[in-house]
Design a protein around this motif. Structure first.
Motif, short mmCIF file in Angstrom:
data_model
loop_
_atom_site.label_atom_id
_atom_site.label_comp_id
_atom_site.label_asym_id
_atom_site.label_seq_id
_atom_site.Cartn_x
_atom_site.Cartn_y
_atom_site.Cartn_z
N THR A 49 0.89 -1.07 0.02
CA THR A 49 -0.17 0.09 0.11
C THR A 49 1.05 1.12 0.02
OG1 THR A 49 -1.87 -0.96 1.19
CG2 THR A 49 -1.75 1.33 1.19
N SER A 50 1.92 1.33 0.70
CA SER A 50 2.93 2.26 0.69
C SER A 50 3.46 2.64 -0.83
CB SER A 50 4.10 2.09 1.43
OG SER A 50 3.79 1.88 2.96
N HIS A 51 3.69 1.72 -1.46
CA HIS A 51 3.97 1.57 -2.71
C HIS A 51 3.18 2.27 -3.77
CE1 HIS A 51 6.09 1.18 -6.52
NE2 HIS A 51 5.06 0.20 -6.88
N GLN A 52 1.78 1.72 -3.72
CA GLN A 52 0.83 2.12 -4.61
C GLN A 52 0.21 3.17 -4.34
OE1 GLN A 52 -1.25 -1.83 -3.69
NE2 GLN A 52 -0.05 -2.80 -5.32
N GLU A 53 -0.08 3.53 -3.08
CA GLU A 53 -0.83 4.88 -2.82
C GLU A 53 -0.16 5.86 -2.45
OE1 GLU A 53 -3.80 4.11 0.04
OE2 GLU A 53 -4.69 2.41 -0.89
N HIS A 54 1.19 5.77 -2.08
CA HIS A 54 2.30 6.82 -1.40
C HIS A 54 3.55 6.94 -2.20
CE1 HIS A 54 -0.64 7.19 1.73
NE2 HIS A 54 -0.54 6.11 2.29
N SER A 55 3.56 6.35 -2.96
CA SER A 55 4.77 6.11 -4.28
C SER A 55 6.06 5.92 -3.58
CB SER A 55 4.62 7.56 -5.20
OG SER A 55 3.51 7.65 -5.87
N ILE A 56 5.90 5.15 -2.54
CA ILE A 56 7.27 4.55 -1.69
C ILE A 56 8.02 3.73 -2.81
CG2 ILE A 56 8.22 3.62 0.15
CD1 ILE A 56 6.98 6.37 0.67
N PRO A 57 9.14 4.06 -3.26
CA PRO A 57 9.89 3.31 -4.14
C PRO A 57 10.11 1.77 -3.81
CG PRO A 57 10.86 5.18 -3.78
CD PRO A 57 10.00 5.01 -2.61
N LEU A 58 9.90 0.89 -4.73
CA LEU A 58 9.94 -0.48 -4.47
C LEU A 58 11.47 -0.99 -4.03
CD1 LEU A 58 8.09 -2.15 -7.42
CD2 LEU A 58 7.65 -2.50 -5.04
N SER A 59 12.33 -0.08 -4.19
CA SER A 59 13.89 -0.30 -3.74
C SER A 59 13.80 0.16 -2.17
CB SER A 59 15.03 0.84 -4.15
OG SER A 59 14.97 0.58 -5.73
N THR A 60 13.02 0.95 -1.79
CA THR A 60 12.66 1.04 -0.42
C THR A 60 11.94 -0.07 0.25
OG1 THR A 60 12.77 3.51 -0.61
CG2 THR A 60 11.95 2.74 1.46
#
Length: 188
Positions: A49-60
């Motif tokens: 959800t952090s990646h999809q909704e908040h654009s947190i990079p997949l590297s993170t």
């Protein structure tokens, strides 16, 4: 000593050390199952959800997964060994040649042994079934994911995280079933 055993047999009460071991074994199995499952049910969906909704990079996200993985790898096995050891103590205490065998439910020694094996099953399951997924995710955590450049990388990493959540959820069943078998072993 003989008086204590005779009293135990005539009153059908288990010694406190045995009861404490039962509590430790059952609590340990429940804790293991809940802790393992929480990663699949709460942690991985939160990371995605952090990646999809908040654009947190997949590297993170993969680095955070790697931290969760290492933390679990360091903390869960000792609890599994303690829990399994407790179930083995209960099995040993109720084997046919002991005073407890007379008041313990029939077959409890075998059931406690099965409980110990089920709790420890998380380790070979991790190595045998989850290793490929774990290794691939660790690889992505180490080298990073270049997003936007190649959508295939993003799809693979998200797929790996979802697969890991499912496999980890299955792994959580082993100590849960072990705890249930341990509970049955102690029922009159």
């Amino acid at each position: 000593m003989l008086h204590a055993v005779t009293k135990m047999l005539t009153t059908n009460t288990l010694p406190p050390s045995f009861c404490i071991a039962q509590v430790i074994g059952l609590s340990g199995a429940a804790w293991l199952s809940g802790t393992i499952y929480s990663l699949s049910y709460i942690s991985i969906p939160t990371l995605l959800t952090s990646h999809q909704e908040h654009s947190i990079p997949l590297s993170t996200i993969t680095k955070q997964w790697a931290i969760l993985y290492e933390t679990g790898k360091n903390r869960v096995p000792p609890i599994a060994v303690l829990t399994a050891s407790t179930f083995l103590y209960l099995a040993w205490s109720t084997r046919a040649s002991t005073a407890l065998a007379a008041i313990a439910p029939r077959g409890s020694s075998s059931l406690y042994t099965v409980s110990a094996a089920l709790v420890l099953a998380i380790m070979p399951f991790t190595v045998g079934v989850m290793k490929g997924t774990n290794d691939r995710l660790k690889g992505w955590a180490g080298r990073g994911v270049v997003e936007g450049k190649n959508g295939g990388e993003e799809e693979e990493v998200v797929g790996l995280l979802r697969r890991w959540a499912v496999l980890n959820g299955v792994r959580a069943l082993w100590p849960l079933i072990g705890g249930i078998v341990g509970l049955v072993a102690g029922l009159p």
